[in-house]
Design an enzyme around this catalytic site. Sequence first.
Site, PDB file in Angstrom:
ATOM      1  CE  LYS A   1      -4.539   0.992   2.143  1.00 41.18           C
ATOM      2  NZ  LYS A   1      -5.039   0.700   3.707  1.00 41.18           N
TER       3      LYS A   1
HETATM    4  O1  G3P Z   1      -9.286   1.473   4.018  1.00 40.02           O
HETATM    5  C1  G3P Z   1      -8.983   2.756   4.547  1.00 40.02           C
HETATM    6  C2  G3P Z   1      -9.650   2.706   5.841  1.00 40.02           C
HETATM    7  O2  G3P Z   1      -9.214   2.223   6.797  1.00 40.02           O
HETATM    8  C3  G3P Z   1     -10.021   4.367   6.382  1.00 40.02           C
HETATM    9  O3  G3P Z   1     -11.025   4.420   6.961  1.00 40.02           O
HETATM   10  O4  G3P Z   1     -12.666   4.933   8.757  1.00 40.02           O
HETATM   11  O5  G3P Z   1      -9.977   5.585   9.056  1.00 40.02           O
HETATM   12  O6  G3P Z   1     -11.573   6.812   7.364  1.00 40.02           O
HETATM   13  P1  G3P Z   1     -11.516   5.424   7.968  1.00 40.02           P
END
Ligand code: G3P
Length: 213
Positions: free
Chosen positions: A82
Amino acid sequence: MKLFLDTANVDQVAEIAAWGVLDGVTTNPSLVAKEGKDFKKTVLKMCEYVPSVSAQVTATDADGMKKQAVEMSDWHTHVIVKVPMTVEGLKTLAFCKEKGIRTNCTLVFSVNQAVLAAKAGATIISPFVGRLDDTGENGMALIAQILQAWSHYAFPTEVLVASTRNPDHITQAATLGAHIATIPYEVMKKLPLHPLTDAGIKKFMDDWAKVRK
Ligand code: G3P
């Protein structure tokens, strides 16, 4: 459509993999920090359950990212490296493409970023819908725009809907034709549920109890 779990918790991966619906896992430094476990061991364990585990580089310069990408891709054939959507990240994506290392370009928030990442050779791009929603923008509208752009060209890059926060994000990802959605554990657990399913089972069981056996 592929369904990924967005987690750094191996127990959650094992539980959902047993459903027979899980195609991969995405991790990020925040999720890894939350679990407080050895990163490489966690990734290797997850690789036993699914064929795609995204592991994020933490360097910010291209040389550092490339070094980490080579190391991580060597951990297991299921590892996808990633890489953040920056100019240094683009250089790293191109390097990885050249070396045959699969990549997931993360922190994508615009069509232009999506196109650049695809052109640099990303295997997957990850637009973050929830974080766009948080700012008052419409995250799923971005997914629709990216898929519209994709319909004009032959990008092999898969569009992964990331930062999903609720079941409707998954419904929209599926109906728009996104290739992948990555889903937090709590949201994944809600997907099989419907009150009419529960009511239907109760009625079937109540009626079955009346049948002379
Ligand atoms: O896959 C990306 C994700 O982990 C981000 O999620 O909820 O931290 O915006 P969030």
